[in-house]
Design an enzyme around this catalytic site. Structure first.
Site, PDB file in Angstrom:
ATOM      1  N   THR A 162       0.871  -1.185   0.000  1.00 25.47           N
ATOM      2  CA  THR A 162       0.000   0.000   0.000  1.00 25.47           C
ATOM      3  C   THR A 162       0.902   1.228   0.000  1.00 25.47           C
ATOM      4  OG1 THR A 162      -1.922  -0.968   1.033  1.00 25.47           O
ATOM      5  CG2 THR A 162      -1.454   1.295   1.652  1.00 25.47           C
ATOM      6  N   ARG A 190     -15.457  -4.912   1.128  1.00 24.03           N
ATOM      7  CA  ARG A 190     -14.682  -4.636   2.351  1.00 24.03           C
ATOM      8  C   ARG A 190     -13.910  -3.308   2.194  1.00 24.03           C
ATOM      9  NH1 ARG A 190      -8.948  -3.727   3.258  1.00 24.03           N
ATOM     10  NH2 ARG A 190      -8.432  -4.350   5.365  1.00 24.03           N
ATOM     11  N   ASP A 193      -8.687   0.645   6.380  1.00 27.09           N
ATOM     12  CA  ASP A 193      -8.405   1.893   7.096  1.00 27.09           C
ATOM     13  C   ASP A 193      -8.082   3.065   6.173  1.00 27.09           C
ATOM     14  OD1 ASP A 193      -6.000   0.212   6.501  1.00 27.09           O
ATOM     15  OD2 ASP A 193      -5.007   2.097   7.014  1.00 27.09           O
ATOM     16  N   GLY A 215      -5.863  -3.417   7.818  1.00 25.02           N
ATOM     17  CA  GLY A 215      -6.766  -2.286   7.958  1.00 25.02           C
ATOM     18  C   GLY A 215      -7.706  -2.407   9.134  1.00 25.02           C
TER      19      GLY A 215
HETATM   20  N1  ASP Z   1      -4.109  -1.038   5.107  1.00 27.20           N
HETATM   21  C1  ASP Z   1      -4.511  -1.602   3.846  1.00 27.20           C
HETATM   22  C2  ASP Z   1      -5.870  -2.248   4.005  1.00 27.20           C
HETATM   23  O1  ASP Z   1      -6.091  -2.929   4.979  1.00 27.20           O
HETATM   24  C3  ASP Z   1      -3.565  -2.627   3.317  1.00 27.20           C
HETATM   25  C4  ASP Z   1      -2.086  -2.309   3.432  1.00 27.20           C
HETATM   26  O2  ASP Z   1      -1.686  -1.337   4.038  1.00 27.20           O
HETATM   27  O3  ASP Z   1      -1.268  -3.092   2.891  1.00 27.20           O
HETATM   28  O4  ASP Z   1      -6.697  -2.102   3.132  1.00 27.20           O
END
Ligand code: ASP
Length: 297
Positions: A162, A190, A193, A215
């Site tokens: 991410t 879904r 965060d 998240g």
């Molecule tokens: N935080 C992101 C999510 O849960 C995924 C990530 O940071 O790799 O959608």
């Protein structure tokens, strides 16, 4: 008041991948820092973090924009958010499928609407009205679902990638932006965060913070906002980040999250409890610094 402009970006907390991607990661992290700094100098902190994240979305190397991972149905659903600390205002989008740069759409939500978060079809309609570029059509790649337990009990699934950026401009304005395809194999609909202010991103007049990792953990802990509150108590970004990370480790365990922050003094720091979290920063007039690579490759 005048500040020395600083920008920092990350490429996600999680397991490390192949050496080939490492080179791509580093190249684009540097490119993102340079482009973000340029935009920040020309305009402001919000435009700086926006540009930095767009470079990473367009690279195809990260789990955001063109590189987004599919959900359980093999579809892409992306989330993004951006916050202007000087105005205490944010824009975000969630579960968007057809927009090439979700962070740009989030920016338009901030600038052009009365809302903070717009999801799904409504966000796509807005993108259409604004004439934003679309994602190229991709073949569906079905993924194994992650259904059997809560996400934080399945830490081996966390690949990362991410992206996020934080920055402070010469007028001491802080900003944060984040973008993701979410967790591979997530259920359709879904939302993690990344588009939730106070969870995946947050900025005020003292700090700008972005989070990455699972998240559900980040949202439940409102981690970015927690860092801002810990900063109020300590006035030190590295201590604030560490305090929040310690709480995460106790409550949800390791291999769950990464946090990146910059404060009003121009101090930048990242904390992560995963194998790696590639990140870098660029101070005005200096060379980029890259950190967060795994100790073994
Ligand atoms: N935080 C992101 C999510 O849960 C995924 C990530 O940071 O790799 O959608």
């Amino acid at each position: 008041m005048k500040c020395l402009p600083v920008i920092a970006v990350h490429g996600g907390a999680g397991h490390w991948r192949t050496k080939k991607s490492l080179e791509g990661f580093l190249k684009y992290i540097e490119e993102s820092l340079m482009a973000g700094m340029e935009s920040m100098l020309e305009k402001n902190a919000v435009e700086g973090v926006l540009k930095a994240v767009m470079v990473l979305e367009d690279s195809g190397e990260f789990n955001a924009g063109l590189g987004s991972v599919p959900n359980i149905d093999g579809e892409i659903e992306m989330d993004a958010g951006i916050m202007d600390g000087s105005r205490g205002d944010a824009g975000a989008v969630a579960a968007v499928r057809y927009v090439k740069n979700p962070v740009l759409l989030a920016y338009y939500v901030l600038k052009n609407t009365n809302h903070v978060l717009i999801v799904g079809e409504g966000a796509e309609r807005l993108a259409e009205q604004l004439g934003l570029e679309k994602m190229p059509i991709r073949e569906r790649q079905r993924r194994d679902p992650i259904l059997s337990s809560r996400f934080w009990a399945r830490k081996e699934e966390l690949i990362g990638d991410t992206v996020g950026a934080v920055g402070i401009d010469s007028k001491c304005r802080l900003a944060a932006a984040s973008s993701t395809g979410g967790l591979a194999g997530k259920l359709k609909g879904r939302v993690g965060d990344t588009p939730i202010p106070g969870a995946g991103f947050y900025a005020d007049e003292n700090v700008a913070v972005v989070a990455t990792g699972i998240g559900e953990v980040i949202t439940l802990g409102a981690l970015s906002r927690q860092v801002a509150e810990a900063w109020q108590a300590t006035k030190r970004i590295e201590i604030a980040l560490r305090l929040v990370m310690n709480e995460v480790n106790v409550r949800y365990g390791e291999n769950t999250v990464g946090l990146l922050g910059v404060d009003i003094y121009g101090n930048v720091h990242a904390e992560y409890n995963t194998e790696a979290m590639p990140w870098g920063y660029l101070r005005y007039g200096e060379n980029p610094v890259i950190k967060g690579l795994p100790t073994r490759m």
